[in-house]
Design a protein around this motif. Structure first.
Motif, PDB file in Angstrom:
ATOM      1  N   ILE A  96       7.418 -10.205  12.730  1.00 16.34           N
ATOM      2  CA  ILE A  96       6.702  -8.967  13.065  1.00 16.34           C
ATOM      3  C   ILE A  96       5.216  -9.252  12.891  1.00 16.34           C
ATOM      4  N   ASN A  97       4.454  -9.172  13.964  1.00 17.66           N
ATOM      5  CA  ASN A  97       3.041  -9.523  13.956  1.00 17.66           C
ATOM      6  C   ASN A  97       2.158  -8.278  13.877  1.00 17.66           C
ATOM      7  N   ASN A  98       1.028  -8.428  13.179  1.00 13.76           N
ATOM      8  CA  ASN A  98      -0.072  -7.445  13.208  1.00 13.76           C
ATOM      9  C   ASN A  98       0.326  -6.072  12.682  1.00 13.76           C
ATOM     10  N   LEU A  99       1.097  -6.048  11.579  1.00 12.02           N
ATOM     11  CA  LEU A  99       1.404  -4.776  10.927  1.00 12.02           C
ATOM     12  C   LEU A  99       0.160  -4.263  10.201  1.00 12.02           C
ATOM     13  N   THR A 100      -0.266  -3.050  10.541  1.00 11.92           N
ATOM     14  CA  THR A 100      -1.430  -2.431   9.897  1.00 11.92           C
ATOM     15  C   THR A 100      -1.032  -1.074   9.352  1.00 11.92           C
ATOM     16  N   ILE A 101      -1.227  -0.879   8.034  1.00 14.00           N
ATOM     17  CA  ILE A 101      -0.941   0.402   7.387  1.00 14.00           C
ATOM     18  C   ILE A 101      -2.169   0.822   6.596  1.00 14.00           C
ATOM     19  N   LYS A 102      -2.667   2.014   6.874  1.00 19.39           N
ATOM     20  CA  LYS A 102      -3.740   2.604   6.083  1.00 19.39           C
ATOM     21  C   LYS A 102      -3.195   3.891   5.496  1.00 19.39           C
ATOM     22  N   SER A 103      -2.590   3.776   4.317  1.00 21.86           N
ATOM     23  CA  SER A 103      -1.866   4.890   3.725  1.00 21.86           C
ATOM     24  C   SER A 103      -2.811   5.835   3.012  1.00 21.86           C
ATOM     25  N   HIS A 104      -2.495   7.130   3.120  1.00 21.23           N
ATOM     26  CA  HIS A 104      -3.225   8.153   2.377  1.00 21.23           C
ATOM     27  C   HIS A 104      -2.312   8.818   1.352  1.00 21.23           C
ATOM     28  N   ASP A 105      -1.136   8.228   1.110  1.00 19.15           N
ATOM     29  CA  ASP A 105      -0.194   8.833   0.182  1.00 19.15           C
ATOM     30  C   ASP A 105      -0.754   8.825  -1.234  1.00 19.15           C
ATOM     31  N   GLU A 106      -0.608   9.922  -1.924  1.00 20.50           N
ATOM     32  CA  GLU A 106      -1.042   9.990  -3.315  1.00 20.50           C
ATOM     33  C   GLU A 106       0.091   9.633  -4.266  1.00 20.50           C
ATOM     34  N   LEU A 107       1.306   9.670  -3.818  1.00 22.60           N
ATOM     35  CA  LEU A 107       2.442   9.362  -4.670  1.00 22.60           C
ATOM     36  C   LEU A 107       3.514   8.723  -3.809  1.00 22.60           C
ATOM     37  N   GLY A 108       3.880   7.492  -4.093  1.00 22.07           N
ATOM     38  CA  GLY A 108       4.904   6.856  -3.296  1.00 22.07           C
ATOM     39  C   GLY A 108       4.716   5.370  -3.226  1.00 22.07           C
ATOM     40  N   GLU A 109       5.261   4.756  -2.204  1.00 21.94           N
ATOM     41  CA  GLU A 109       5.225   3.315  -2.047  1.00 21.94           C
ATOM     42  C   GLU A 109       4.798   2.987  -0.629  1.00 21.94           C
ATOM     43  N   THR A 110       4.124   1.820  -0.472  1.00 27.72           N
ATOM     44  CA  THR A 110       3.598   1.457   0.836  1.00 27.72           C
ATOM     45  C   THR A 110       4.028   0.040   1.184  1.00 27.72           C
ATOM     46  N   GLY A 111       4.483  -0.169   2.409  1.00 28.04           N
ATOM     47  CA  GLY A 111       4.872  -1.463   2.947  1.00 28.04           C
ATOM     48  C   GLY A 111       5.592  -1.240   4.255  1.00 28.04           C
ATOM     49  N   LEU A 112       6.017  -2.334   4.924  1.00 28.27           N
ATOM     50  CA  LEU A 112       6.872  -2.141   6.093  1.00 28.27           C
ATOM     51  C   LEU A 112       8.025  -1.223   5.713  1.00 28.27           C
ATOM     52  N   ILE A 113       8.633  -1.489   4.538  1.00 27.79           N
ATOM     53  CA  ILE A 113       9.644  -0.620   3.951  1.00 27.79           C
ATOM     54  C   ILE A 113       9.018  -0.002   2.703  1.00 27.79           C
ATOM     55  N   GLY A 114       8.914   1.315   2.655  1.00 31.09           N
ATOM     56  CA  GLY A 114       8.285   1.943   1.504  1.00 31.09           C
ATOM     57  C   GLY A 114       9.061   1.711   0.230  1.00 31.09           C
ATOM     58  N   SER A 115      10.372   1.993   0.262  1.00 30.77           N
ATOM     59  CA  SER A 115      11.198   1.828  -0.928  1.00 30.77           C
ATOM     60  C   SER A 115      12.573   1.356  -0.500  1.00 30.77           C
ATOM     61  N   ALA A 116      13.135   0.394  -1.243  1.00 30.15           N
ATOM     62  CA  ALA A 116      14.467  -0.130  -0.962  1.00 30.15           C
ATOM     63  C   ALA A 116      15.277  -0.072  -2.243  1.00 30.15           C
ATOM     64  N   ARG A 117      16.526   0.294  -2.107  1.00 30.94           N
ATOM     65  CA  ARG A 117      17.346   0.428  -3.303  1.00 30.94           C
ATOM     66  C   ARG A 117      18.789   0.126  -2.978  1.00 30.94           C
ATOM     67  N   ASN A 118      19.421  -0.644  -3.854  1.00 33.87           N
ATOM     68  CA  ASN A 118      20.830  -0.973  -3.708  1.00 33.87           C
ATOM     69  C   ASN A 118      21.648  -0.019  -4.558  1.00 33.87           C
ATOM     70  N   LEU A 119      22.630   0.640  -3.942  1.00 34.43           N
ATOM     71  CA  LEU A 119      23.571   1.457  -4.687  1.00 34.43           C
ATOM     72  C   LEU A 119      24.847   0.665  -4.929  1.00 34.43           C
ATOM     73  N   SER A 120      25.593   1.016  -5.982  1.00 34.38           N
ATOM     74  CA  SER A 120      26.774   0.239  -6.346  1.00 34.38           C
ATOM     75  C   SER A 120      27.812   0.227  -5.242  1.00 34.38           C
ATOM     76  N   PHE A 121      27.788   1.256  -4.385  1.00 40.05           N
ATOM     77  CA  PHE A 121      28.768   1.342  -3.318  1.00 40.05           C
ATOM     78  C   PHE A 121      28.137   1.105  -1.951  1.00 40.05           C
ATOM     79  N   TRP A 122      26.889   0.665  -1.913  1.00 33.39           N
ATOM     80  CA  TRP A 122      26.229   0.434  -0.612  1.00 33.39           C
ATOM     81  C   TRP A 122      25.172  -0.646  -0.799  1.00 33.39           C
ATOM     82  N   PRO A 123      25.435  -1.885  -0.429  1.00 39.66           N
ATOM     83  CA  PRO A 123      24.495  -2.983  -0.716  1.00 39.66           C
ATOM     84  C   PRO A 123      23.218  -2.876   0.097  1.00 39.66           C
TER      85      PRO A 123
END
Length: 1002
Positions: A96-123
């Motif tokens: 994936i080329n040339n990803l540009t993010i200018k976030s204005h979020d005051e609370l949270g996470e920033t990236g191609l994927i903001g937040s990732a989480r593994n659940l015990s029943f869903w990898p």
């Protein structure tokens, strides 16, 4: 009891989020065996439609020109603060080329994927993906990284970031004051990062309260595992804790924080700084395999204003938690391995020791590490996560000329290398040699690439014989090669001249001896036939590169001219030519009652809520639209993945303002206290049809009353298709609806379904009256009706039906009608499912219809039929003994006439192979449910209220017991929509329990 459920549900579902589904993937169904296929940037954003599915890239993706204001996948939004990616994303070796993010979020996470989480029943897994040329600004978020902002318990394998920058800011929230900024991931907890890297990435922060790392900002409190990873050719600066690999490492008594077989060559500067790790806090837990940090090294320059160490800046761990780790004293410029609390197992070495494999006692140079001191690298490298190979190219020239580039240079594997020779006056290129062998005779350029091995290249020159003087000049906005402008070539030789236009320009023409000889092309060749003269002149001119920019209000839909949200105007409207590199600002002017929602550039949504859209430099042809949204809708943008939210009478009435948009009903609406409508509420006729999607979301509209003299009456006057769109109504119940008119094409849900789709809709307690083409659900159907039903009374003169008055070239599948029709004319045609069928297709439908009045063409199932097909259809012969009142011939199939007891017995339905819930033998779709014999007719599976699992008798303890029995069951089989999977997402979890509590004892 309901209060107890609500408390349990609040605990179980805290942090969950929902995103409207959308996107147009290249294939797949989202399962592990058959993932959705991601082809472009729009597909990336469509991942938000279901964050628990499997996805795979099938192309490289270029996001140049797009600026995202929050994470592309699982963003933290004001109304969706806890979205987390919980599926599998397989980059499949793509970039994936040339990803540009200018976030204005005051609370949270920033990236191609903001937040990732593994659940015990869903990898959750992210693998085989590369990001190139990233520009990430994290705003005041908790964690910022190029690929993932924050993650818990996921696995990341073979992921890389090449080039660009990641910048973080401190948060205004007291418990998030230490922002985590990483070149790959901002923060992990209990995650495994395997064979990942960053190369040439700048990681920085605007506040010293941040933690910055070339790979990870931090392993916060719950630790994790990093193995066989590296960062090279990058820089880390600006935070309180800065590390070439990780900024802050903190385990706990329950979770270890382990780093094995890793290295960094990146430069580090800040407050507390370490070549590999900024700060590591104490913990009492290590894994069984050994200490926390082992077989790792750093070589980058390290500096700071606080504690500074060649490997670790600040160390609170006990001695012995480190094994076989090194830092290069010479290149780091630091004499100690730890800035505070040094560890004896951190060893400082110089350049000579760095190059010797014997230095690294206990390291596995068979399976994990390798060392080749004869090449570009004079240090250990990983076998299974190798840096690209470099080759040495030595370039020289003989007398009477020069070559560029000259000397000894290193080139990455596969690099293209073109050498250019410059002859002295009176000389020309003789030969090019590669490793002592002639590779080319003559020519001032030599194409040596791709570079795949060490090479020695030499160019030689010779005196020219009979010569030709070539004068080379150029116009403004570009240069030419070779240079100087006067060249002497031997008669008979060829000379190729290369143009180098400035940014934003291209070659216009080449002139030979004052006349235009060639248009375009960045090269011009003088061949043998043009050199038998004493002198020539070559002149090249340049012109601006122009791109077409098409600006139009609204967003195009399909392949026609229909547009969504076209309620306003824009500056720079229409088609125009813009010079390459020019800036462009487009301002939107919404109509009264509307506001700007988002912009669309070349099919990708961006710039949410901005009144103007700015492009710093135009580099391609652009199609730009702006989406205007109705102020009546507090939420949604009217698109497939973010529909307008309809929640009251005002928003229901506003649907007619934008009949091509997407809508979802989020509240039940009671119209019983409202004045009667005099016309259809939405899409009042064929001239103004509804072409969008209205999702009732399994909600109910009650008390609709229409009393008018127009044709096309109903909640929807006309549902139609065209310009690449198809109007759709689904998941909607109308209760207590009254429509009274003296015209034609009148129904409870819609007057005319003209090639649209009605699905999983229900009209109950209906009282519908009209003249012709009158139906309880739909007056006139030429489209598709499926999984729908109508109950009540319908009256009219001609073509009258409980479900639909007239079905012409239409399809009705898996539907039923119960109630009565009243005929008001002798020439009438009336029936339970349809009053009149012509070239219709009807399958798996039943009717229980009482008929009042008289007429020539009356039937309990259909009044008149010709050229129509019937499959698996049943009518209650005890309500009216004739199934088909009259026929014009050409029909196929039959309609069975059963008694009421037969229709209320499951075994009878098995004889015509209807698909019932809980019986795998009749199919996997589970369309119908029959609670128990002798109680009721079959009902459609979706009619059973949310949480009413066991039988259609309300939500009680029997249903809760069934939910408990199936708790945390995962099903990906198509059609698993019964039992306790209340929200149909394939998993029985807290989301289903939450719905059950809302309908408890109802």
């Amino acid at each position: 009891m309901k209060q107890i459920f609500a408390i349990v549900i609040t605990i179980l579902v805290l942090g969950t989020g929902v995103w409207a589904a959308g996107g147009n993937f290249g294939g797949g169904d989202g399962t592990y065996q058959n993932p959705f296929l991601i082809e472009d940037g729009a597909d990336l954003q469509a991942v938000n439609g279901d964050l628990k599915r499997c996805y795979k890239l099938v192309h490289d993706i270029d996001l140049a020109g797009q600026v995202f204001t929050h994470s592309v996948i699982a963003p933290t939004l004001i109304d969706k603060p806890t979205l987390k990616f919980q599926g599998i994303l397989d980059g499949n070796g793509h970039t994936i080329n040339n990803l540009t993010i200018k976030s204005h979020d005051e609370l949270g996470e920033t990236g191609l994927i903001g937040s990732a989480r593994n659940l015990s029943f869903w990898p959750c897994e992210i693998k085989n993906l590369t990001l190139a040329n990233v520009h990430i600004e994290g705003g005041q978020a908790w964690a910022t990284g190029a690929l993932v902002g924050d993650g818990t318990s996921f696995v990341m394998t073979n992921c890389h970031v090449i080039g660009g920058s990641v910048v973080g800011q401190s948060s205004s929230y007291y418990y998030l004051s230490q922002h985590l900024v990483g070149g790959l991931v901002g923060n992990i907890a209990m995650c495994e990062i395997d064979r990942c890297s960053t190369r040439g990435v700048t990681v920085s922060a605007t506040s010293q309260e941040n933690n910055c790392g070339g790979l990870l900002g931090g392993m916060w409190w719950s630790g994790g595992l990093i193995k066989q990873c590296y960062t090279v050719d990058g820089s880390v600066s600006g935070g309180i804790n800065n590390g070439g690999l990780v900024g802050l490492v903190q385990g706990s008594d329950a979770h270890s924080a382990n780093i094995y077989d890793c290295y960094s060559t990146s430069t580090v500067n800040g407050n507390i700084s370490g070549g590999l790790i900024g700060t590591r806090y104490h913990s009492t837990k290590d894994d069984e395999a050994g200490p926390y940090l082992r077989r790792s090294y750093s070589t980058g320059s390290v500096s700071g204003t606080g504690h500074v160490g060649g490997l670790i800046g600040y160390n609170t761990w006990l001695s012995g938690r480190v094994s076989n780790c090194f830092w290069n004293v010479t290149t780091s410029g630091v004499a100690i391995g730890c800035g505070i609390n040094p560890d004896i197992n951190i060893v400082g070495i110089d350049n000579a020791q760095m190059e010797k494999q014997s230095t690294y006692s206990g390291w596995d140079f068979t399976n994990v590490w390798k060392m080749d001191n004869s090449g570009y690298y004079a240090r250990p490298m990983l076998r299974n996560n190798a840096e690209p190979d470099y080759f040495e190219v030595r370039v020289s020239s003989g007398e009477n000329g020069s070559v560029s580039p000259a000397g000894v240079n290193w080139y990455i594997t596969g690099s293209e290398l073109i050498l250019v020779a410059s002859e002295y006056y009176g000389f020309c290129v003789d030969k090019w040699y590669v490793n002592g062998t002639v590779a080319q005779v003559g020519g001032i350029t030599y194409d040596a690439g791709p570079v795949l091995a060490d090479m020695a290249i030499e160019v030689t020159f010779k005196a020219v014989g009979p010569s030709c003087t070539v004068t080379i000049t150029q116009g403004a906005h570009g240069n030419v090669v070779p240079w100087p402008e006067v060249r002497v070539i031997q008669q008979g030789d060829e000379l190729t001249i290369y143009a180098q236009p400035h940014n934003g320009y291209q070659v216009d023409s080449w002139q030979l001896n004052g006349s235009v000889y060639q248009y375009g092309s960045n090269s011009f060749t003088l061949y043998d036939t043009r050199t038998h003269v004493s002198s020539l002149s070559v002149h090249v001119t340049f012109k601006p590169v122009l791109f077409t920019v098409h600006v139009e209000p609204g967003i195009p839909t399909g392949n026609g001219d229909m547009r969504i949200g076209h309620h306003g105007t824009t500056s720079h409207d229409g088609y125009q030519q813009i010079q390459a590199g020019s800036s462009l600002t487009i301002t939107a002017y919404p109509d009264p009652g509307y506001q700007v929602s988002a912009w669309q550039v070349n099919g990708v949504l961006c710039g949410q809520g901005l009144a103007s859209y700015e492009i710093d430099a135009v580099t391609d042809h652009l199609a730009i639209g702006v989406l205007f949204t109705h102020l009546a809708f507090a939420q949604g943008t009217g698109t497939a993945y973010d529909p307008y939210r309809v929640y009251d009478v005002a928003t229901l009435n506003a649907v007619d303002d934008d009949r091509a948009a997407h809508y979802i009903l989020i509240n039940d609406i009671d119209l019983s206290g409202q004045p009667d409508y005099e016309d259809a509420v939405i899409g009042k006729g064929p001239a103004t049809p509804f072409l969008g999607v209205f999702d009732g979301n399994h909600r109910e509209i009650t008390g609709l009353a229409i009393n008018g003299h127009n044709d096309y009456l109903g909640l929807f006057g006309c549902l139609s298709a065209g310009n690449g769109l198809q109007g759709q109504i689904k998941h909607l119940t109308l209760a207590g609806v009254t429509v009274c008119g003296d015209g034609t094409t009148i129904g409870g849900l819609c007057g005319l379904n003209q090639s649209g789709l009605i699905e999983k809709c229900r009209v109950t307690d209906a009282d519908i009256h009209g003249d012709q083409r009158v139906g309880g659900l739909c007056g006139y159907n030429t489209g598709t009706i499926r999984y729908a039903c109508a109950e009540g009374t319908v009256a009219g003169r001609y073509r009258v039906g409980l479900l639909t008055g007239n079905c012409y070239l239409g399809t009705i599948v898996d539907c039923y009608a119960i109630g009565a029709i009243s005929m008001e004319g002798e020439a009438s045609s009336g029936g339970g499912v349809s009053g009149d069928n012509n070239q219709a297709t009807i399958s798996n439908c039943y009717a229980s219809c009482t008929i009042f009045g008289s007429g020539q063409k009356l039937g309990s199932f259909v009044g008149w039929s010709q050229n129509s097909g019937y499959t698996g259809c049943v009518t209650n012969r005890q309500t009216y003994d004739t199934a088909i009142g009259g026929s014009g011939g050409g029909d196929t199939g039959t309609i069975a006439g059963w008694g009421q007891s037969q229709m209320q017995t499951l075994e009878t339905w098995a004889t015509i192979n209807w698909d019932f819930v809980g019986n795998p033998a009749d199919g996997a779709e589970d369309i119908w449910r029959l609670c128990r014999d002798g109680v009721d007719f079959p009902r459609l599976w979706w009619q059973f209220g949310p949480g009413d699992i066991v039988c259609k008798d309300g939500v009680d303890l029997a249903d809760f017991a069934e939910l408990s029995r199936n708790w945390l069951t995962i099903q990906t089989v198509s059609g698993f929509y019964d039992n306790a999977d209340i929200n149909y997402d394939g998993i029985i979890d807290s989301s289903d329990l939450l719905i059950m509590s809302d309908f408890w004892l109802k």
